[in-house]
Design a protein around this motif. Sequence first.
Motif, PDB file in Angstrom:
ATOM      1  N   PRO A  16       8.231 -29.480  -5.016  1.00  0.00           N
ATOM      2  CA  PRO A  16       9.267 -28.451  -4.883  1.00  0.00           C
ATOM      3  C   PRO A  16      10.431 -28.867  -4.007  1.00  0.00           C
ATOM      4  N   GLY A  17      10.277 -29.985  -3.236  1.00  0.00           N
ATOM      5  CA  GLY A  17      11.362 -30.447  -2.386  1.00  0.00           C
ATOM      6  C   GLY A  17      11.202 -31.917  -2.089  1.00  0.00           C
ATOM      7  N   ALA A  18      12.245 -32.520  -1.490  1.00  0.00           N
ATOM      8  CA  ALA A  18      12.274 -33.963  -1.284  1.00  0.00           C
ATOM      9  C   ALA A  18      11.180 -34.458  -0.355  1.00  0.00           C
ATOM     10  N   ASP A  19      10.632 -33.574   0.497  1.00  0.00           N
ATOM     11  CA  ASP A  19       9.615 -33.995   1.468  1.00  0.00           C
ATOM     12  C   ASP A  19       8.196 -33.794   0.965  1.00  0.00           C
ATOM     13  N   ALA A  20       8.019 -33.570  -0.354  1.00  0.00           N
ATOM     14  CA  ALA A  20       6.699 -33.211  -0.884  1.00  0.00           C
ATOM     15  C   ALA A  20       5.772 -34.416  -1.048  1.00  0.00           C
ATOM     16  N   HIS A  21       6.325 -35.629  -1.104  1.00  0.00           N
ATOM     17  CA  HIS A  21       5.464 -36.808  -1.233  1.00  0.00           C
ATOM     18  C   HIS A  21       4.647 -37.021   0.040  1.00  0.00           C
ATOM     19  N   ASN A  22       3.481 -37.613  -0.105  1.00  0.00           N
ATOM     20  CA  ASN A  22       2.654 -38.010   1.038  1.00  0.00           C
ATOM     21  C   ASN A  22       2.036 -39.359   0.692  1.00  0.00           C
ATOM     22  N   GLY A  39       0.758 -41.661   2.471  1.00  0.00           N
ATOM     23  CA  GLY A  39      -0.494 -42.001   3.150  1.00  0.00           C
ATOM     24  C   GLY A  39      -1.714 -41.519   2.400  1.00  0.00           C
ATOM     25  N   LYS A  40      -1.597 -40.383   1.720  1.00  0.00           N
ATOM     26  CA  LYS A  40      -2.706 -39.844   0.928  1.00  0.00           C
ATOM     27  C   LYS A  40      -2.490 -40.055  -0.571  1.00  0.00           C
ATOM     28  N   ARG A  41      -1.503 -40.860  -0.903  1.00  0.00           N
ATOM     29  CA  ARG A  41      -1.152 -41.160  -2.302  1.00  0.00           C
ATOM     30  C   ARG A  41      -0.855 -39.886  -3.091  1.00  0.00           C
ATOM     31  N   VAL A  42      -0.223 -38.915  -2.440  1.00  0.00           N
ATOM     32  CA  VAL A  42       0.209 -37.692  -3.124  1.00  0.00           C
ATOM     33  C   VAL A  42       1.635 -37.931  -3.621  1.00  0.00           C
ATOM     34  N   PHE A  43       1.765 -38.106  -4.918  1.00  0.00           N
ATOM     35  CA  PHE A  43       3.079 -38.318  -5.524  1.00  0.00           C
ATOM     36  C   PHE A  43       3.522 -36.986  -6.113  1.00  0.00           C
ATOM     37  N   ALA A  44       4.518 -36.377  -5.502  1.00  0.00           N
ATOM     38  CA  ALA A  44       4.936 -35.036  -5.907  1.00  0.00           C
ATOM     39  C   ALA A  44       5.545 -35.044  -7.307  1.00  0.00           C
TER      40      ALA A  44
END
Length: 469
Positions: free
Chosen positions: A316-322, A324-329
Amino acid sequence: MDQPNTSDLEALLARQRTAWAAKQPDAAQRLRDLGRLREAFARRLPDFVAAMGEDFGRRSVHESRLTDGMTVLREIDHLRRHLCRWMRPRRRLADWMFLPARTEVQIKPLGVVGIIAPWNYPVNLALAPLAAALAAGNHVMLKPSEHTPRTSELLRELLAEVFAEERVATVTGDAEVAARFAALPFDHLFFTGSTEVGRKVMAAAARNLVPVTLELGGKSPAIVAPDYPLDTAAERIAAGKFLNAGQTCIAPDYVFVPQGSQAAFVANLRACVERHYPALRESPDYSSIVSDTHYARLTALVEEARAAGCEVVTLPGADAHNAGKRVFAPTVIVDPPASLRVMQEEIFGPVLPVLGCASIDDAVAFVNARPRPLALYHFDHDRSRTRRVLAATIAGGVTVNDTVLHFAQSELPFGGIGPSGMGHYHGHAGFLAFSKQMPVLYQARWSSMGLLRPPYRKLADFVTKFLTR
């Protein structure tokens, strides 16, 4: 555990082939085996859900239960319910000129089959074809993916608990083991994976003339008609695209929307993500990318599009990736040119190109100019227009006004076409994929063909002229 070498694999295949030849599974044994497999898998399903979560880093528990649990259990139930009827010889009418002979088709098991399973749905895509192979009366060697090691080890434990190794064996190891496995002289080889690896598997099998079923991938398009509600289309496309974080062979790979509605469609996608994945970085319902390598590949696809000047929207926003946990928004790329990798390669992640299109005919022409896809999705309430789209395209499978759900239908064959695969499975199609349909003609006491044997005389002249008139 040491990796098996080629001689180990060949010896295992020889033991399975000897066991199968000594006692081919009859209907009673097949039903017992399927029942025991179902009971053991249902009992250990929580363990598999946990193992998949560990292998991915984070995987939706509910998605694992549905896509890797429910689908396997329903497939086994369907096989058991219909197996005895499918096994019966099917009477056929002999051509009139051969009467009074009679004909039938007998359904025979093939022998020993190999199954190579992928990592994205590591239980479903291992056990569903395995169950079909067992229902058809074969012995099986299974090679699960090295990218999901905990799940693969659990599969090995489960199958060793239920079956003797001469009946079902699990072979674990890396890509080198998989290559040796694919080169074995099976009676049939079933592979699920990428088109690139599928070519290598087919080449390896060809050396022994092993018939193959290839369940591959490709770029599956979605086409949204001009008067179809954008919010409904976005909701259903998002459901199919972001399932398992896009790591699904039949996920929509790009979307055509009416020209000028790209921004509205992206806004609807954003609303879907905000509604279904609140606090996405930490949401237990949104799965991680399976490995750093795949995460880096997705990042490279997006960065290439960004460098080319494309509008890139992270939801939902530019900061949604993580990372370190391989969360690709979820990431949308608006109107990327066809030359970019994101429009050339199967994405296999939560990156969705959205393209404006002047007409459905233009969208169909774009699809038809490329390799035939594994899936096609058309969103339209105009039935005649839908019929025209279906008549003008060829895909492995189609869902109209939704995505991916055709995969879950036991009565529908599932499989690709051309670069997206060959052969089918699920339900009866899976049973037949692992069977030989053996034609049999029973000659009568009196044979009409006896009239057409040398030395040929006037009767033969008359009959042959009549038959070739």
